[in-house]
Design an enzyme around this catalytic site. Structure first.
Site, PDB file in Angstrom:
ATOM      1  N   GLN A  78       0.826  -1.203   0.000  1.00  0.00           N
ATOM      2  CA  GLN A  78       0.000   0.000   0.000  1.00  0.00           C
ATOM      3  C   GLN A  78       0.865   1.260   0.000  1.00  0.00           C
ATOM      4  OE1 GLN A  78      -2.108  -0.848   3.632  1.00  0.00           O
ATOM      5  NE2 GLN A  78      -0.158  -1.436   4.568  1.00  0.00           N
ATOM      6  N   ASP A 117      -8.068  -5.483  14.442  1.00  0.00           N
ATOM      7  CA  ASP A 117      -7.923  -4.066  14.088  1.00  0.00           C
ATOM      8  C   ASP A 117      -7.693  -3.989  12.583  1.00  0.00           C
ATOM      9  OD1 ASP A 117      -7.528  -1.361  14.049  1.00  0.00           O
ATOM     10  OD2 ASP A 117      -5.548  -1.412  14.974  1.00  0.00           O
ATOM     11  N   THR A 170      -8.879  -3.129   8.341  1.00  0.00           N
ATOM     12  CA  THR A 170      -9.533  -2.163   7.478  1.00  0.00           C
ATOM     13  C   THR A 170     -10.975  -2.598   7.269  1.00  0.00           C
ATOM     14  OG1 THR A 170      -8.731  -3.389   5.548  1.00  0.00           O
ATOM     15  CG2 THR A 170      -7.391  -1.536   6.316  1.00  0.00           C
TER      16      THR A 170
END
Length: 279
Positions: A31, A156, A158
């Site tokens: 990313q 945790d 996206t």
């Protein structure tokens, strides 16, 4: 002239943040990562131009997804965090002296390294805590392969689209259930119910399918909400799942009181960690 970062959040809604100073801009194998300074929220982390966390309001999200399940459990010693490469989730888990081991599984080592350098206020030394074990690996793969068990598992992730979608499947939840101790608790983030209605309905239906068709999966469910934050500027939704029906009373009726008492005892100030502009 001030530069602005615009993030389309939903079909008819977007937010803009001033980029007062770009500190980091790099593309990893997974990313594009940016960290920039903003006059209101301090340093802001984005992945592929989507806001992930800020110095100013990250505590809202991190506190709710850690303290609620840990206090609801009542005796959590081993905690697993899937994701959380910025260290904020680990920071809050490690505030609990009763927790003696935390495994954090992050797919992208680059997120961890630059967070240590550019967002140190998020982790506040969590990566140096001897109780923390950092594993660089795909969370879904780790969950499938691990033979360890945990009292609390925190996802945790996206949103349930793109790469993060695998963390919202019945296969993943099945592996998570296997990795929970007898009275273990799994908590996940589930987006914004008022702005992501389609995702919420889909997730509710999916969880119903999971409970009906996956034997011995997670039997008690409840929702927790935090307040407005810059990540999506709407009340955020967390989903807690417990392995035992008896946990329902503890989770629903007592945890809010425990959280308030624990927070008052362990935080010297409600504005701890906020940039000066928000105090």
């Amino acid at each position: 002239m001030t530069n602005w970062m615009r993030e389309p959040l939903h079909k008819h809604y977007a937010q803009s943040l001033s980029v007062d100073n770009m500190l980091y801009d790099s593309e990893t194998d997974h990313q594009r990562i940016k960290v920039f300074e903003n006059g209101t929220f301090g340093r802001i982390l984005t992945l592929d131009d989507v806001v992930q966390t800020t110095e100013g309001d990250n505590f809202v999200y991190h506190e709710m997804l850690t303290h609620v399940p840990i206090l609801a459990h009542g005796a959590a010693k081993r905690v697993l965090i899937i994701g959380g490469g910025d260290g904020g989730m680990a920071r809050e888990v490690l505030r609990h002296t009763s927790v003696n081991h935390v495994t954090m599984v992050e797919i992208d080592a680059g997120v961890v390294e630059f967070s240590k350098k550019y967002l140190p206020t998020l982790s506040q030394g969590a990566f140096d805590d001897p109780r923390l074990e950092l594993v660089i690996k795909d969370g879904a793969v780790f969950m499938r392969e691990t033979e360890q068990t945990y009292d609390v598992i925190i996802v945790d992730s996206t949103d349930p689209i793109g790469p993060g979608e695998v963390l919202f499947t019945d296969t993943f939840y099945g592996h998570a259930q296997r990795a929970l101790t007898e009275n273990g608790i799994l908590v996940t983030q589930n987006g914004v119910p008022f702005m992501q209605g389609d995702e919420q309905v889909s997730h509710w239906l999916h969880c119903t399918f999971v409970r009906l068709h996956v034997k011995r999966l997670l039997h008690v469910s409840l929702h927790i909400f935090d307040h407005f934050r810059v990540h999506n500027h709407s009340p955020f939704n967390g989903f807690v799942r417990c392995t035992r029906f008896e946990r329902k009373i503890s989770c629903c009726s007592a945890t809010s009181t425990l959280f308030c008492a624990w927070h008052q005892k362990n935080y010297s100030s409600l504005v701890e960690g906020l940039p000066p502009s928000m105090v």
